[in-house]
Design an enzyme around this catalytic site. Structure first.
Site, PDB file in Angstrom:
ATOM      1  CD  GLU A  46      -2.610   1.191   2.687  1.00 14.11           C
ATOM      2  OE1 GLU A  46      -3.604   1.930   2.762  1.00 14.11           O
ATOM      3  OE2 GLU A  46      -2.257   0.425   3.621  1.00 14.11           O
ATOM      4  CE  LYS A 133      -7.453   1.930   3.144  1.00 17.94           C
ATOM      5  NZ  LYS A 133      -6.248   2.184   3.967  1.00 17.94           N
ATOM      6  CB  CYS A 167      -4.963  -1.338   4.401  1.00 21.74           C
ATOM      7  SG  CYS A 167      -4.086  -1.321   5.992  1.00 21.74           S
TER       8      CYS A 167
END
Length: 309
Positions: A46, A133, A167
């Site tokens: 990430e 995200k 994540c």
């Protein structure tokens, strides 16, 4: 549909914080290194290109923002990349040269907003998709915008059906179901979570989705961020800021490679499509083990724009 056998790589290394060009050069070196070991797909952590600002507070206590934090944000903004910029172009050229599919965590600059994204780069077709995200975690919401459902697609590729969840999005059951319903076979999980508990989550997802899970996290020390980095965590240059814990898991929850702690490395594994098929004998979350008469999920895949003309 996934080819019979493919070799994959998961990179556990560090960005060059706030230096997009230096990180781009390093990314290309790691692509070349992975390819030299036979990898056909390589997954990076990430925010690898563009920096994960662990420990920065941006001086934003509730009710006020301090000038020093705005300076930190300016530096962070300048170190991000545009999705059609020169850095991604260089990485696309490297992917093509080495015939490697690249899954790369980037901090994407779009107008005046930053997004935590994944760039999916095909060696022949170039940038075939990006994932923003959906739900930045905690204080990430101060510096990153929110993605929408338009980037929740799984890429159909000769290596397999490739998806990416970033994540702590991996803790969202709905987003996992959206991946499973698209037939994800190679589930990529770029992360900044290096805790012991992350492994159990990756094993659960692999078993739940009956897919291969490739999780990449950085190994980076405080010193790599530079002396002027105003982290609230530590000032000792030798202290570890992220310790790695990257891992590759098979569709029955078996750990194939990793997790590796406190070192820079590249994990490799051969993925076998037959194992995917065999794993679904007794469980398919969006097939014979689902109950659509009782449960259903609605996914809005329309791009959301703030102004319509």
């Amino acid at each position: 549909m996934m080819k019979s056998i493919c070799k994959v790589a998961v990179v556990q290394d560090s960005s060059v914080p706030f230096d997009a060009q230096a990180t781009t050069d390093k990314t290309c070196q790691l692509i070349a290194q992975s390819a030299s070991e036979g990898a056909e797909l390589v997954v990076f952590p990430e925010a690898f290109l563009g920096t994960y600002p662990k420990g920065l507070s941006f001086d934003a206590p509730i009710g006020t923002r301090l000038p020093e934090g705005r300076e930190d944000f300016m530096r962070y903004f300048e170190g991000a990349v545009e999705i059609d910029g020169k850095e991604l172009q260089q990485i696309k050229e490297s992917a093509a040269e080495h015939n490697v599919f690249v899954v790369l965590g980037v901090i994407e600059r779009d107008g005046s907003t930053l997004y935590c994204s994944i760039a999916f780069i095909d060696p022949t077709l170039g940038l075939v998709s990006k994932r923003r995200k959906l739900m930045p975690t905690g204080a990430e919401r101060l510096v990153w915008g929110f993605g929408d459902g338009s980037t929740l697609n799984v890429i159909k590729n000769e290596l397999g059906n490739i998806g990416g969840v970033i994540c702590w999005e991996n803790y969202m059951p709905a987003i996992r179901s959206a991946m499973y319903a698209q037939g994800v076979e190679i589930y990529c999980a770029p992360t900044a979570d290096d805790r012991d508990t992350w492994l159990s989550s990756m094993q659960h997802i692999a078993m739940e989705g009956r897919c291969y899970v490739l999780s990449a996290c950085q190994y980076i020390t405080r010193g790599e961020y530079g002396e002027d980095y105003r982290s609230i965590l530590t000032d000792n240059p030798d202290d570890v800021v992220m310790r790695g814990a990257s891992v590759i898991v098979g569709p029955l929850g078996e750990v194939i490679a990793g997790p590796v702690l406190n070192q820079k490395t590249i994990l490799y594994a051969e993925l076998d499509r037959a194992t995917l098929i065999k794993s679904k004998l007794d469980f398919d979350p969006v097939g014979h083990y689902s109950r659509p008469d009782v449960f259903s999920l609605h996914v809005d895949v329309q791009e959301k724009k703030p102004v319509h003309y």
